[in-house]
Design an enzyme around this catalytic site. Structure first.
Site, PDB file in Angstrom:
ATOM      1  CB  SER A   1      -0.971  -0.027   1.185  1.00 49.46           C
ATOM      2  OG  SER A   1      -2.135   0.719   0.889  1.00 49.46           O
TER       3      SER A   1
ATOM      4  CE  LYS B   1     -18.071  21.242  10.740  1.00 44.58           C
ATOM      5  NZ  LYS B   1     -16.852  21.519   9.980  1.00 44.58           N
TER       6      LYS B   1
END
Length: 339
Positions: A153, A205
């Site tokens: 990765s 939010k």
């Protein structure tokens, strides 16, 4: 004549132990104050770090020219800049300092990046990739990656910036992809009647908070972020490995590859250990011989003092870390089995 001897009653003695204990307490307090001042002076200005100079550990070879082995070990993450002092090379800051040292040392003719890392944060991995590209652009010193047990990765992401990649046959690499870990306590919340209430400015939010199920709109937003960083991962492989984008996307399904598989698929250049990577670096630099040195860190006085003062990590936190539940809700280029 002593009156006490006349009466047969011994004279009372002044008790000195309260003064002794009090004196020791004052000295202990002053010692703690001095220690605090020393830590502040050693730490410097909060939020800043001083460039690290690494010690050179002899590995092999000889001659005036050197090949610097820079180890990148462990999870890739940004350094904590609240205290000054040496930072691990598996951080953008640490790698930047190591490359600066190799750049300024005229006797260093090539760099071998010894990568043994499952990756880590997207931002930290990208900054390290940029640092390697900048080093190659501004110097004529080749960079060769030597993969250890794991270079997956983010560990593979940074490796694509090298001139050559050498992997062991048993190396685990690949794991090309990105994820954002999100905890979900919604079922436990309903069962035990616990709620988290957010007063927010917009409906997205507080998206991804663990107390509510992820809505489809929130899932699409997170997926768009993951897709963006995945595209960037694919792009660095296309550029660094000179592979067609279609082929990279076929390989980039998140799986890990052995070193043998990676070499066959074109993800690495050849198989071998650190000695092989050193020979590749030496050939790229046009050297007949070279002294191989490894950049290592010696703990600073500040680190030693802080390590002694640091409290033992609670067992509950150790269990969370072992279960990977301590990951922040942010994008990762990280090989995490089961992710």
């Amino acid at each position: 004549m002593d009156r006490s001897s006349e009466s047969g009653t011994p004279s009372p003695r002044r008790r000195r132990w309260p003064w002794i204990v009090g004196g020791l307490a004052v000295l202990g307090f002053l010692g703690l104050v001095a220690l605090g001042i020393a830590l502040v002076l050693l730490a410097g200005t909060p939020g800043t770090t001083t460039p690290t100079t690494y010690d050179e550990e002899y590995v092999s070879g000889g001659g005036a020219d050197k090949i610097a082995v820079i180890p990148v070990e462990g999870t890739i993450a940004s350094a904590d800049s609240s205290l000054s002092g040496p930072v691990p090379i598996a951080t953008p800051e640490g790698l930047r300092d190591a490359l600066r040292q190799a750049r300024e040392d005229e006797s260093v003719r090539a760099v071998v990046l010894a990568v043994n890392s499952p990756g880590g944060g997207v931002t930290a991995s990208d900054l390290m990739h940029d640092a390697l590209q900048d080093f190659r652009r501004t110097t004529d010193k080749p960079v060769v990656v030597s993969m250890g047990d794991v270079a997956a990765s983010g560990g593979y992401y940074i490796s694509t910036a090298a001139d050559r990649i050498v992997a062991n046959e048993t190396t685990l690499t690949g794991s090309i992809g990105v994820f954002i870990p999100l905890l979900n306590f919604s079922e436990a919340s309903e069962r035990y009647g616990v709620k988290q209430i957010y007063i927010k400015s917009g409906r997205f939010k507080a998206m991804g908070n663990p107390w509510n199920e992820l809505t489809e709109d929130e899932r699409r937003i997170f997926q768009s972020i993951v897709d963006q960083y995945y595209d960037e991962f694919v792009e660095v492989i296309v550029e660094g490995r000179d592979l067609p984008e279609k082929r990279v996307r076929e390989l980039a399904d998140g799986r890990v590859y052995s070193g043998i598989q990676a070499e066959r698929l074109g993800l690495v250049d050849r198989l071998g250990n650190l000695d092989v990577a050193v020979r590749v670096a030496r050939d790229l630099a046009g050297l007949d011989e070279a002294r191989v040195v490894r950049y290592v860190q010696s703990p600073s006085l500040l680190e030693t003092m802080l390590a002694r003062l640091e409290p033992r990590e609670p067992e509950s936190l150790q269990l969370l870390r072992a279960a990977n539940l301590d990951l922040e809700a942010k994008p990762y280029y990280l090989y995490l089995p089961g992710a």
